[in-house]
Scaffold this motif. Structure first.
Motif, PDB file in Angstrom:
ATOM      1  N   UNK A 103       0.835  -0.949   0.082  1.00 29.84           N
ATOM      2  CA  UNK A 103      -0.130   0.128  -0.067  1.00 29.84           C
ATOM      3  C   UNK A 103       0.905   1.236   0.066  1.00 29.84           C
ATOM      4  N   UNK A 104       0.772   2.344  -0.893  1.00 29.58           N
ATOM      5  CA  UNK A 104       1.312   3.462  -0.806  1.00 29.58           C
ATOM      6  C   UNK A 104       0.378   4.758  -1.259  1.00 29.58           C
ATOM      7  N   UNK A 105       0.977   5.821  -0.909  1.00 26.71           N
ATOM      8  CA  UNK A 105       0.137   7.001  -1.703  1.00 26.71           C
ATOM      9  C   UNK A 105       1.086   7.847  -2.469  1.00 26.71           C
ATOM     10  N   UNK A 106       0.911   8.096  -3.773  1.00 24.95           N
ATOM     11  CA  UNK A 106       1.664   8.871  -4.728  1.00 24.95           C
ATOM     12  C   UNK A 106       1.054   9.934  -5.404  1.00 24.95           C
ATOM     13  N   UNK A 107       1.705  11.032  -5.864  1.00 18.41           N
ATOM     14  CA  UNK A 107       1.070  11.798  -6.817  1.00 18.41           C
ATOM     15  C   UNK A 107       1.275  11.385  -8.149  1.00 18.41           C
ATOM     16  N   UNK A 108       0.460  11.348  -8.750  1.00 19.79           N
ATOM     17  CA  UNK A 108       0.658  10.601 -10.400  1.00 19.79           C
ATOM     18  C   UNK A 108       0.044  11.508 -11.506  1.00 19.79           C
ATOM     19  N   UNK A 109       0.574  11.672 -12.456  1.00 23.75           N
ATOM     20  CA  UNK A 109       0.250  12.346 -13.561  1.00 23.75           C
ATOM     21  C   UNK A 109      -1.221  11.581 -14.270  1.00 23.75           C
ATOM     22  N   UNK A 110      -2.191  12.276 -14.442  1.00 19.48           N
ATOM     23  CA  UNK A 110      -3.194  11.568 -14.871  1.00 19.48           C
ATOM     24  C   UNK A 110      -3.230  10.904 -16.359  1.00 19.48           C
ATOM     25  N   UNK A 111      -2.240  11.336 -17.018  1.00 19.44           N
ATOM     26  CA  UNK A 111      -2.119  10.524 -18.180  1.00 19.44           C
ATOM     27  C   UNK A 111      -1.437   9.314 -17.996  1.00 19.44           C
ATOM     28  N   UNK A 112      -1.085   9.052 -16.922  1.00 23.80           N
ATOM     29  CA  UNK A 112      -0.369   7.719 -16.443  1.00 23.80           C
ATOM     30  C   UNK A 112      -1.360   6.750 -15.942  1.00 23.80           C
ATOM     31  N   UNK A 113      -2.654   7.212 -15.947  1.00 20.90           N
ATOM     32  CA  UNK A 113      -3.623   6.292 -15.184  1.00 20.90           C
ATOM     33  C   UNK A 113      -4.760   6.156 -16.400  1.00 20.90           C
ATOM     34  N   UNK A 114      -5.145   4.759 -16.603  1.00 21.94           N
ATOM     35  CA  UNK A 114      -5.978   4.477 -17.421  1.00 21.94           C
ATOM     36  C   UNK A 114      -7.301   3.915 -16.712  1.00 21.94           C
ATOM     37  N   UNK A 115      -8.411   3.909 -17.451  1.00 21.79           N
ATOM     38  CA  UNK A 115      -9.697   3.203 -16.789  1.00 21.79           C
ATOM     39  C   UNK A 115      -9.445   1.807 -16.725  1.00 21.79           C
ATOM     40  N   UNK A 116     -10.208   1.071 -15.772  1.00 19.17           N
ATOM     41  CA  UNK A 116     -10.335   0.097 -15.455  1.00 19.17           C
ATOM     42  C   UNK A 116     -11.161  -0.754 -16.895  1.00 19.17           C
ATOM     43  N   UNK A 117     -10.937  -1.817 -17.138  1.00 21.90           N
ATOM     44  CA  UNK A 117     -11.434  -2.573 -18.321  1.00 21.90           C
ATOM     45  C   UNK A 117     -13.010  -2.370 -18.324  1.00 21.90           C
ATOM     46  N   UNK A 118     -13.582  -2.129 -17.105  1.00 21.75           N
ATOM     47  CA  UNK A 118     -15.229  -2.140 -16.901  1.00 21.75           C
ATOM     48  C   UNK A 118     -15.426  -0.920 -16.523  1.00 21.75           C
ATOM     49  N   UNK A 119     -16.140  -0.039 -17.361  1.00 22.50           N
ATOM     50  CA  UNK A 119     -16.618   1.278 -16.908  1.00 22.50           C
ATOM     51  C   UNK A 119     -17.801   1.359 -16.261  1.00 22.50           C
ATOM     52  N   UNK A 120     -18.041   1.866 -15.184  1.00 19.78           N
ATOM     53  CA  UNK A 120     -19.357   2.252 -14.304  1.00 19.78           C
ATOM     54  C   UNK A 120     -20.135   3.547 -14.724  1.00 19.78           C
ATOM     55  N   UNK A 121     -19.411   4.603 -14.713  1.00 21.99           N
ATOM     56  CA  UNK A 121     -20.110   6.103 -15.042  1.00 21.99           C
ATOM     57  C   UNK A 121     -20.327   6.270 -16.501  1.00 21.99           C
TER      58      UNK A 121
END
Length: 330
Positions: A64-82
């Motif tokens: 477990x850890x907490x980081x500050x990440x650029x949004x471009x480095x985060x993708x959606x999970x394979x199953x979208x809900x919203x």
């Protein structure tokens, strides 16, 4: 450990103890009482700090850890809900809040199992979108999660914060099932039961996804309105599509779009010749029966016979077997 405990343990801060003012009157009794009180407060603070440190150590040990990440480095999970909606006043308010006060609650991500240095989001899509819009890095809890744990965490977060609308739950359930997730995982993700899950999936299958996306999440609409749309689509999908393609349709908010489709389809059906009416033994008009070619449609008035439609649909297999048995005896 709950999400609230997780966040509290990470962002816990010790309260500053104000120093005594210079020249304050020194009463021996008061000093002794104050010293005892201060010692008690210090011990309590040390105990709480030790507990927090223990919780944090356990989280670190589990990856477990907490980081500050650029949004471009985060993708959606394979199953979208919203279901994204351009007319979203609450999202605009969230962007303004983060711009003024910063991001208070981290999102949850896992390391992308296929891309080094990339992440997949479990929950917090709105906060991620807000950070991206503001050009900021996003605070994220990074945790190793299996596919099942990812979708369950995704669903649970929606219960704690802004819950999904009915059609978002239905679409999420349908997508999870199509992706091969077992029913018990889907039930856990939505915190629902088998009967409701079947209803969610039935509605999502009954309305084309293009129609759902054009209407949007419709947060005020429950199962009854979406079932009415299932009927409207089965009656005339082309008519529904024509209503959606109208230029004025996009200017409405999501709930108004759904209502526009239903009201126009009701007006259209009102011009048709009336079908048969089923009445209860008390004389209440409880259902309308319409026959057209090889199709028969029964529409129940749930004000007259509440929950009867649900009861009937759960017994269809049994009734069909009884029907087959009577035919074989002829």
């Amino acid at each position: 450990m709950s999400r609230r405990d997780t966040v509290n343990s990470i962002f816990m801060r010790k309260a500053d103890i104000p120093a005594p003012s210079v020249g304050a009157e020194k009463n021996p009794d008061r000093v002794r009482a104050g010293a005892v009180s201060a010692m008690g407060a210090s011990l309590q603070e040390m105990t709480e700090a030790a507990r927090a440190a223990g919780r944090l150590q356990a989280q670190i040990s589990s990856g477990f850890s907490v980081l500050e990440i650029a949004p471009a480095d985060i993708s959606n999970s394979s199953i979208s809900d919203r279901i994204p909606d351009e007319r979203d006043a609450e999202f605009d308010a969230l962007v303004a809040s983060i711009a003024e006060h910063g991001q208070k609650v981290p999102i949850l991500v896992r390391p992308d199992p296929e891309k080094e240095g990339q992440y997949q989001i479990a929950y917090g899509r709105r906060r991620l979108r807000a950070a991206a819009k503001l050009g900021l890095k996003v605070k994220a809890i990074v945790q190793n999660l299996s596919d099942n744990e990812l979708v369950i965490a995704q669903g649970k977060e929606n219960l704690d914060r802004q819950d999904l609308s009915f059609i978002e739950k239905a679409l999420f359930a349908h997508r999870l099932e199509d992706a091969g997730y077992p029913r018990d995982v889907i039930i856990a993700a939505l915190s629902t039961d088998k009967a409701d899950l079947s209803r969610y999936i039935s509605v999502a299958r009954g309305v084309p996804q293009a129609v759902i996306m054009a209407i949007g999440p419709a947060p005020k609409a429950g199962r009854a309105r979406w079932l009415a749309l299932v009927d409207a689509v089965s009656s005339s999908l082309k008519k529904v599509e024509a209503i959606i393609e109208d230029d004025a349709f996009a200017d409405l908010d999501s709930d108004q779009r759904l209502q526009r489709v239903l009201s126009k389809m009701v007006a259209r059906d009102a011009t048709k010749a009336p079908g048969e009416t089923w009445k209860t033994r008390q004389g209440q008009k409880a259902a309308q029966i319409e026959r057209s070619g090889t199709k028969t449609r029964i529409t129940f008035d749930e004000r007259m016979v509440p929950e009867f439609a649900d009861y009937l649909t759960t017994r269809l297999d049994e009734l069909f077997e009884e029907f087959g048995a009577t035919r074989s005896q002829r």
